[in-house]
Design an enzyme around this catalytic site. Sequence first.
Site, mmCIF file in Angstrom:
data_model
loop_
_atom_site.group_PDB
_atom_site.id
_atom_site.type_symbol
_atom_site.label_atom_id
_atom_site.label_comp_id
_atom_site.label_asym_id
_atom_site.label_seq_id
_atom_site.Cartn_x
_atom_site.Cartn_y
_atom_site.Cartn_z
ATOM 1 N N THR A 137 0.815 -1.219 0.000
ATOM 2 C CA THR A 137 0.000 0.000 0.000
ATOM 3 C C THR A 137 0.847 1.268 0.000
ATOM 4 O O THR A 137 1.986 1.248 0.488
ATOM 5 C CB THR A 137 -0.914 0.000 1.247
ATOM 6 O OG1 THR A 137 -1.519 1.271 1.381
ATOM 7 C CG2 THR A 137 -0.128 -0.271 2.528
ATOM 8 N N ASP A 138 0.257 2.358 -0.474
ATOM 9 C CA ASP A 138 0.967 3.649 -0.408
ATOM 10 C C ASP A 138 1.070 4.162 1.029
ATOM 11 O O ASP A 138 1.842 5.080 1.309
ATOM 12 C CB ASP A 138 0.282 4.692 -1.306
ATOM 13 C CG ASP A 138 -1.168 4.993 -0.921
ATOM 14 O OD1 ASP A 138 -1.695 4.351 0.011
ATOM 15 O OD2 ASP A 138 -1.772 5.883 -1.572
ATOM 16 N N GLU A 139 0.269 3.571 1.950
ATOM 17 C CA GLU A 139 0.264 4.090 3.328
ATOM 18 C C GLU A 139 1.602 3.881 4.033
ATOM 19 O O GLU A 139 1.866 4.527 5.048
ATOM 20 C CB GLU A 139 -0.871 3.449 4.142
ATOM 21 C CG GLU A 139 -2.227 3.731 3.539
ATOM 22 C CD GLU A 139 -3.396 3.593 4.511
ATOM 23 O OE1 GLU A 139 -3.164 3.443 5.715
ATOM 24 O OE2 GLU A 139 -4.539 3.638 4.037
ATOM 25 N N TYR A 162 -1.871 -0.550 11.006
ATOM 26 C CA TYR A 162 -2.013 -1.196 9.688
ATOM 27 C C TYR A 162 -0.815 -0.889 8.808
ATOM 28 O O TYR A 162 -0.158 -1.802 8.283
ATOM 29 C CB TYR A 162 -3.312 -0.727 9.000
ATOM 30 C CG TYR A 162 -3.333 -1.039 7.510
ATOM 31 C CD1 TYR A 162 -3.389 -2.348 7.043
ATOM 32 C CD2 TYR A 162 -3.275 -0.003 6.559
ATOM 33 C CE1 TYR A 162 -3.390 -2.632 5.676
ATOM 34 C CE2 TYR A 162 -3.279 -0.271 5.200
ATOM 35 C CZ TYR A 162 -3.326 -1.587 4.757
ATOM 36 O OH TYR A 162 -3.312 -1.866 3.408
ATOM 37 N N LYS A 166 2.173 -3.330 7.303
ATOM 38 C CA LYS A 166 2.447 -3.497 5.867
ATOM 39 C C LYS A 166 3.899 -3.110 5.569
ATOM 40 O O LYS A 166 4.579 -3.760 4.768
ATOM 41 C CB LYS A 166 1.482 -2.656 5.022
ATOM 42 C CG LYS A 166 0.043 -3.128 5.015
ATOM 43 C CD LYS A 166 -0.175 -4.521 4.421
ATOM 44 C CE LYS A 166 -0.021 -4.564 2.925
ATOM 45 N NZ LYS A 166 -0.394 -5.903 2.374
#
Length: 356
Positions: A137-139, A162, A166
Amino acid sequence: MAKTKEMKEILITGGAGFIGSHVVRLFVTKYPACRVVNLDKLTYAGNLANLKDIEDMPNYRFVRGDIVDGDFVQQLFRDHQFDGVIHLAAESHVDRSISNPMEFVFTNVIGTVNLLNAARHCWGDSPQGKLFYHVSTDEVYGSLGKEGIFTEETRYDPHSPYSASKASSDHFVRAYHDTYGLPVVISNCSNNYGSFQFPEKLLPLFINNIRYNKPLPVYGKGENVRDWLWVEDHARAIDLIFHRGRVGETYNIGGHNEWRNIDLIRLMCRIMDRKLDRTPGTSEKLITFVKDRAGHDLRYAIDSSKLQRDLGWTPSVQFEEGLEKTIDWYLSHEEWLNNVTSGDYLRYYEEQYGKR
Ligand code: NAD
Ligand code: DAU
């Protein structure tokens, strides 16, 4: 470089979830000579109804199992001859990671390492032609201010349990490449939208609430910005990267489509008024500003020029068109929506948003 067309059997994890079901459908229909094994625990987010249309295809097989169970994962790799893995299984909702971070450590970190170990043992010292594709993810890049964009070189700076889980899994994937020579590729994607998304995420949650005239809980002032991508464009990017991506590389995937939450929500309200034959302005009245999400990242924006330049990918669906299609899909799949919003969902909803 993986040559999936020559691959006989691949493992897709998390294939009963939102993005995973689109990826499974694409691979099963596009590569009939390749057996696709979908490994999924069927958590609250996994739903075999998402794959009803392809469940009888001869090259598709579903296996229910937990990636946190290392022995089970090792056995699965002994029972099959996987040439490639596309790993999507994860706990994926930021709000749940705030209330229950350990599930995210188990599935996203330990589960990923279990898969890496199994692939490494199975492929041994000659993993040529094999590929472990980790979907991220970009997060992991953290939060942008008003300016700037995430590139593949942006330093990791996760803020939620989260995104920290990741980020950790991404680091393990790279470590297995650098240490053991495992052929890996990673992609980091922005917010997806489309059919089969569990209605805890912004779009399906708000579509469902508007349908039932329930309040729309906007976190903070609604000023946070997300970059939205049509889920099937993400699946196409995964297909391209899996076939033609360079081993050891990272690819950013994004929609070049930034929206402030409040602007997106107002647009949804206008479309829903039209579709539900309501007086313009009716749905907007449901907007309710609530306490902000803890550690809420202000803005994400993805630079996907590497993927465009190297592999020729571009998003195919304009946002306004995709949003209309998405709303139509949820409105015409009442049974699907009703099934996933009963039982545990009601408990989750009450804990997250209070009794309404
Ligand atoms: P999702 O929550 O809809 O689906 C996750 C799937 O994983 C479910 O089917 C669930 O049953 C399965 N799963 C969870 N724990 C498992 C376990 N321990 N063992 C086996 N299966 C398990 O998630 P999604 O939105 O489809 O996201 C898929 C992947 O893409 C995730 O890795 C996520 O981090 C990443 N991603 C999502 C987005 C997005 O906008 N949704 C954007 C970028 C990246
Ligand atoms: O950027 C990619 C990520 O996008 C994925 O890695 C995650 O798996 C996926 O869940 C998504 O994360 P977000 O936190 O951005 O998505 P979510 O739909 O939860 O929220 C989108 C924005 O809307 C965010 O700024 C928070 C806000 N929001 C969300 C909910 C659920 C609200 O204002 N109210 C809400 O009730």
